[in-house]
Design a protein around this motif. Structure first.
Motif, short mmCIF file in Angstrom:
data_model
loop_
_atom_site.label_atom_id
_atom_site.label_comp_id
_atom_site.label_asym_id
_atom_site.label_seq_id
_atom_site.Cartn_x
_atom_site.Cartn_y
_atom_site.Cartn_z
N GLU A 106 -3.40 13.53 3.23
CA GLU A 106 -1.94 13.55 3.39
C GLU A 106 -1.30 12.29 2.80
OE1 GLU A 106 -1.18 14.24 7.54
OE2 GLU A 106 -2.53 15.97 7.56
N ARG A 107 -2.12 11.39 2.28
CA ARG A 107 -1.64 10.14 1.71
C ARG A 107 -1.79 10.17 0.19
NH1 ARG A 107 -4.72 5.66 5.09
NH2 ARG A 107 -3.52 4.32 3.71
N THR A 108 -1.07 9.31 -0.47
CA THR A 108 -1.24 9.22 -1.92
C THR A 108 -2.44 8.33 -2.22
OG1 THR A 108 0.13 7.23 -2.17
CG2 THR A 108 1.26 9.40 -2.28
N MET A 109 -3.02 8.54 -3.38
CA MET A 109 -4.13 7.69 -3.82
C MET A 109 -3.65 6.25 -3.93
SD MET A 109 -7.34 7.47 -4.53
CE MET A 109 -8.05 9.03 -5.04
N GLN A 110 -2.42 6.06 -4.39
CA GLN A 110 -1.88 4.71 -4.53
C GLN A 110 -1.82 4.00 -3.18
OE1 GLN A 110 -1.42 3.18 -7.41
NE2 GLN A 110 -1.04 1.33 -6.24
N HIS A 111 -1.39 4.70 -2.16
CA HIS A 111 -1.32 4.10 -0.82
C HIS A 111 -2.72 3.75 -0.31
CE1 HIS A 111 -0.41 3.96 3.59
NE2 HIS A 111 0.54 3.18 3.09
N LEU A 112 -3.66 4.62 -0.53
CA LEU A 112 -5.04 4.35 -0.13
C LEU A 112 -5.60 3.14 -0.88
CD1 LEU A 112 -6.36 8.02 -0.03
CD2 LEU A 112 -6.10 6.50 1.95
N LEU A 113 -5.28 3.04 -2.17
CA LEU A 113 -5.76 1.91 -2.96
C LEU A 113 -5.12 0.60 -2.51
CD1 LEU A 113 -5.96 3.58 -6.46
CD2 LEU A 113 -7.87 2.63 -5.15
N GLU A 114 -3.87 0.63 -2.11
CA GLU A 114 -3.22 -0.57 -1.57
C GLU A 114 -3.94 -1.03 -0.30
OE1 GLU A 114 0.93 0.30 -1.01
OE2 GLU A 114 1.24 0.62 -3.16
N GLU A 115 -4.28 -0.08 0.55
CA GLU A 115 -5.00 -0.41 1.78
C GLU A 115 -6.39 -0.96 1.44
OE1 GLU A 115 -6.48 1.58 5.99
OE2 GLU A 115 -5.30 2.80 4.61
N TYR A 116 -7.06 -0.34 0.49
CA TYR A 116 -8.38 -0.82 0.08
C TYR A 116 -8.31 -2.28 -0.38
CZ TYR A 116 -12.48 -1.67 -2.73
OH TYR A 116 -13.61 -2.26 -3.26
N LEU A 117 -7.35 -2.59 -1.24
CA LEU A 117 -7.22 -3.96 -1.75
C LEU A 117 -6.94 -4.95 -0.63
CD1 LEU A 117 -5.18 -3.38 -5.04
CD2 LEU A 117 -7.62 -3.97 -4.84
N ALA A 118 -6.11 -4.57 0.31
CA ALA A 118 -5.80 -5.46 1.44
C ALA A 118 -7.04 -5.71 2.29
CB ALA A 118 -4.67 -4.86 2.28
N VAL A 119 -7.78 -4.66 2.58
CA VAL A 119 -8.98 -4.79 3.40
C VAL A 119 -10.03 -5.62 2.68
CG1 VAL A 119 -10.92 -3.48 4.41
CG2 VAL A 119 -8.57 -2.72 4.76
N ARG A 120 -10.28 -5.35 1.40
CA ARG A 120 -11.29 -6.08 0.65
C ARG A 120 -10.90 -7.55 0.51
NH1 ARG A 120 -15.68 -5.01 -2.54
NH2 ARG A 120 -15.99 -3.53 -0.84
N THR A 121 -9.64 -7.82 0.24
CA THR A 121 -9.20 -9.21 0.14
C THR A 121 -9.47 -9.94 1.44
OG1 THR A 121 -7.52 -8.64 -1.51
CG2 THR A 121 -7.20 -10.71 -0.31
N ALA A 122 -9.19 -9.31 2.56
CA ALA A 122 -9.46 -9.92 3.86
C ALA A 122 -10.95 -10.19 4.06
CB ALA A 122 -8.93 -9.02 4.99
#
Length: 171
Positions: A106-122
């Motif tokens: 139900e989410r866009t790939m772009q939104h998922l990728l933003e979350e991925y980058l935030a999590v990995r950066t952390a």
């Protein structure tokens, strides 16, 4: 951090394949390079394939990406617990239940990728804060020993594993 050899008592044998995919470089380098590779890989998946299932009951690429995010959070939490406390025991998690309740499609790939980058950066920041001694701390996760550094290498190898599957079965 340098390239290390993990001893077999730092992780359950289930994770050996993931760890072997990641041990060829220092942990922080693996996390940083993996972030770029994973982002580029999932960003390049055509929209028509993002919710594709190669077989009934299999996860879509969007669900796989959110699975990577969730699993990374779980293993980073384990690493943090083992780094900061003694005699820690953490129960396992049901990856299928997590995906089932994720609403990834139900989410866009772009939104998922933003979350991925935030999590990995952390996680890069978290693992860079650990001393060499702290990286060797262990605890119990899913009824098996796990070291802080093994948790990091599992994160790296786990995403390589799933990228290979998506390449082979979805694209």
């Amino acid at each position: 951090m340098e390239i290390v050899q993990l001893s077999n008592n730092e992780f359950h044998t289930y994770y050996k394949g993931y760890i072997e995919r990641a041990l060829n470089k220092p942990l922080l380098q693996g996390l940083a390079e993996g972030m770029l590779e994973t982002h580029e890989f999932f960003d390049a998946i055509p929209e028509a394939k993002q919710e594709y299932r190669y077989k009934e009951g299999k996860w879509t690429p969007k669900e796989i990406l959110l699975h990577l995010i969730d699993t990374e959070r779980v293993f980073a939490y384990r690493a943090l617990q083992f780094a900061r406390a003694k005699n820690v025991e953490i129960r396992g998690f049901d990856q299928d239940e997590f995906v089932e309740n994720s609403n990834a499609n139900e989410r866009t790939m772009q939104h998922l990728l933003e979350e991925y980058l935030a999590v990995r950066t952390a996680q890069i920041i978290l693992f860079s804060s650990f001393s060499e001694q702290t990286l060797q701390h262990t605890g119990i996760a899913s009824n098996s020993p796990l070291s802080v550094r093994a948790a990091g290498y599992i994160i790296c190898g786990h995403e390589k594993h799933h990228i290979a599957i998506v390449n082979e079965r979805y694209l």
